[in-house]
Design an enzyme around this catalytic site. Sequence first.
Site, short mmCIF file in Angstrom:
data_model
loop_
_atom_site.label_atom_id
_atom_site.label_comp_id
_atom_site.label_asym_id
_atom_site.label_seq_id
_atom_site.Cartn_x
_atom_site.Cartn_y
_atom_site.Cartn_z
N GLU A 70 -12.93 77.70 72.18
CA GLU A 70 -13.58 79.01 72.30
C GLU A 70 -15.09 78.91 72.46
O GLU A 70 -15.68 79.71 73.19
CB GLU A 70 -13.24 79.89 71.08
CG GLU A 70 -11.78 80.32 71.01
CD GLU A 70 -10.90 79.32 70.27
OE1 GLU A 70 -11.43 78.28 69.82
OE2 GLU A 70 -9.68 79.57 70.15
N HIS A 139 -4.87 86.65 60.23
CA HIS A 139 -4.23 87.21 61.44
C HIS A 139 -4.05 88.71 61.34
O HIS A 139 -3.18 89.27 62.01
CB HIS A 139 -2.85 86.56 61.67
CG HIS A 139 -2.89 85.13 62.10
ND1 HIS A 139 -3.21 84.10 61.24
CD2 HIS A 139 -2.66 84.54 63.30
CE1 HIS A 139 -3.16 82.95 61.89
NE2 HIS A 139 -2.83 83.20 63.15
C1 LIG Z 1 -9.57 79.21 66.60
C2 LIG Z 1 -8.19 79.59 66.99
N1 LIG Z 1 -7.91 79.86 68.29
C3 LIG Z 1 -6.67 80.21 68.65
C4 LIG Z 1 -5.67 80.31 67.74
C5 LIG Z 1 -4.29 80.74 68.18
N2 LIG Z 1 -3.33 79.64 68.15
C6 LIG Z 1 -2.51 79.43 67.10
S1 LIG Z 1 -1.56 78.10 67.28
C7 LIG Z 1 -2.21 77.76 68.80
C8 LIG Z 1 -1.74 76.57 69.57
C9 LIG Z 1 -2.01 75.34 68.80
O1 LIG Z 1 -1.61 74.23 69.51
P1 LIG Z 1 -1.65 72.82 68.81
O2 LIG Z 1 -2.98 72.60 68.17
O3 LIG Z 1 -1.23 71.83 69.80
O4 LIG Z 1 -0.61 72.93 67.62
P2 LIG Z 1 0.95 73.28 67.69
O5 LIG Z 1 1.08 74.77 67.64
O6 LIG Z 1 1.49 72.68 68.92
O7 LIG Z 1 1.51 72.69 66.43
C10 LIG Z 1 -3.16 78.72 69.15
C11 LIG Z 1 -3.90 78.75 70.42
C12 LIG Z 1 -6.00 80.05 66.38
N3 LIG Z 1 -5.08 80.13 65.42
N4 LIG Z 1 -7.24 79.68 66.04
#
Ligand SMILES: Cc1ncc(C[n+]2csc(CCOP(=O)(O)OP(=O)(O)O)c2C)c(N)n1
Lengths: 350, 318
Positions: A70, A139
């Site tokens: 971000e 959230h």
């Molecule tokens: C700062 C922030 N940006 C976006 C999100 C929304 N978000 C939650 S899980 C996720 C994907 C995460 O992917 P990864 O780090 O690969 O973990 P996984 O879900 O695959 O375990 C996103 C974009 C968030 N929680 N926090």
Amino acid sequence: MSSGAVAAANERRLTIARAMAEAIAQEMRIDPSVFVMGEDVGTLGGVFGNTRGLFDEFGGERVRDTPISETAFMGAATGAASDGMRPIVELMFVDFFGVCFDAIYNSMAKNAYFSGGTVKVPVVLMTSTGGGYSDGGQHSQCLYGTFAHLPGMKVVAPSNAYDAKGLMTASIRDDNPVIYMYHKGLQGMGWLGTEPAATVHVPEESYTIPFGQAAIVREGKDVTIVSVAMGVHNALKAADLLAAKGVSAEVVDLRTLVPLDRDTVFASVSKTGRLIVVDEDYHSYGMTGEIIASIAERDLSVLKASPQRVAYPDIPIPFSRPMEQFALPSPEKIIEAYEKMKGRRGWRWM
Amino acid sequence: MYETMLVSRFFEEAIEAIYLEGKKPVFNMAKGPIPGEMHLSNGQEPCAVGVCAHLTSSDIVTSTHRPHHAAIAKGVDLARMAAEIFGKKTGLSGGRGGHMHIFDPDVNFSCSGIIAQGMGPAVGAALSRKMQGRDGVAVSYIGEGAANQGAFHETLNLAALWKLPVIFVIEDNAWGISVAKSASTAIPNNALRASAYGMPGHHVTGNDPIAIFAAAGEAIALARSGGGPSLIDIETDRLAGHFMGDAEAYRPKGELEALRARDPIPAFARRLQSEDALSDADLAAISDRARSKVDDAIGFARESAYPEPDEALDKVFV
Ligand SMILES: Cc1ncc(C[n+]2csc(CCOP(=O)(O)OP(=O)(O)O)c2C)c(N)n1
């Protein structure tokens, strides 16, 4: 009235999510500088559906999925906007803005000023707000006041799909940064248990709703209830309950927090003499205090009773259902606020 | 490790079933005994057990929005974690935190639902141990998506600069919600990034608990001996949706079936049979033990009372 009286025959009821996507698509068709970026905005169409269809129509060059970076893409939006583009940037939950806040409040929102108005930063940030479905304290926040507090950005928070479309078109055409905050419970996503009254008729052709114009969504003479987004629906429900008790409530939907339509609020309170402000954002240092201060500063004598606020208590949002429901604003709490106001009435009440 | 993997899987399966209670035929996150978002860890158990098998309760683990497997492997109280996920008064935080906010200070476990925001606290805990002269290492779990977050780059540099006993573990399940790693990351494996920050990088393929155990053993021994941080990048599989209710239309056809066919739990069982000569009866006994742990925890959560609504106002300050 924003949603308007429309002949049933040509009704076109859209969710806020679809109204937002439609407004974006219409602007993208006429203005090649408009593009969308953010997490999951591409093939998924946005976690809350507000970019659905855009990837198919405009492709990956103009509807760009970003890494979870971000700080990079908020900063990039500022740079692209200053260089002639009109980025629309999605960060799915307002709670996530902490990681990139500097790019927003210290650059995006200030560069116009720092440049003496010579640099324009026409960015639209889209983000969801609100809780009520037990998603916990990272959230479910609203944070309207956080963004409205900081100078240099406009803050939009629609309560229905008609306003959502017109405000989105106005946001994209505005030459300033705008944060467009849509409430998850109004979005029309069934899995979030949506408020049906937010899904209303939306004209197909493009139109704008000017910023800084509140809507009187219900007229009344005994008390003014001021709110935005989900709070407007709570206020309308409370107004029905009050009507059953013979109290006539006027409901004001601010629609934009910056700019703030203090005149409409003042005119309404001058008429009713009583004010309740409803906000799903935290109680202290927020919109509720700002509205009450606006009246107090202009002319305290229009008030027949102490104004009341129904806002989120100053606590992190609890996960457990009974605790979260306890803390949320509700029509019942608005009635309680009215009763409290009545209980404390002074000589001016009549 | 096998038993812990089973506890984790059975736990997730139980949570999944209970989560869906009250959410059929209409899926509404607000409904049912477990409301809100739910991110399951099915398939990622090797990352949890392979690393945590080296840790004691005094070591520190920070986790993510997908925390159950790591919490279980770290020894978080299973019954109180289950109760927390149900929002019960007997939960770890009395229902204030929920599934993305599991805090168990007895075993030094915590998490954050904000991407990469467990990393700073892990570095800080490692700094604290170093400054206090106390033993212990910190492990920070993240997804591969989080490796593109500013906090990732800042914490790696800081940990290496100050030679802190911290291990960064990337669970690369190839997806960040709907965005494939290939669409979010300019290099093929994140272990390569370790050298940019001056620390060893391990790349572990095959979702294999034994290989993960070996890499983690090296990294943790280095950290314990004052040698500073390491990065472990693990290729793993997410056998569930990003969250419950995810239609997973973004997955290529057949991907999920292929991942299920290489489920690490049956694969580990086969290996225990062939390499360690465990009998069917041995495996069944392990499975029964795991099942009863989960049943007890879920039973405790179900029977526990909800908090009083106005308890929401407590514990903002301590
Ligand atoms: C700062 C922030 N940006 C976006 C999100 C929304 N978000 C939650 S899980 C996720 C994907 C995460 O992917 P990864 O780090 O690969 O973990 P996984 O879900 O695959 O375990 C996103 C974009 C968030 N929680 N926090």
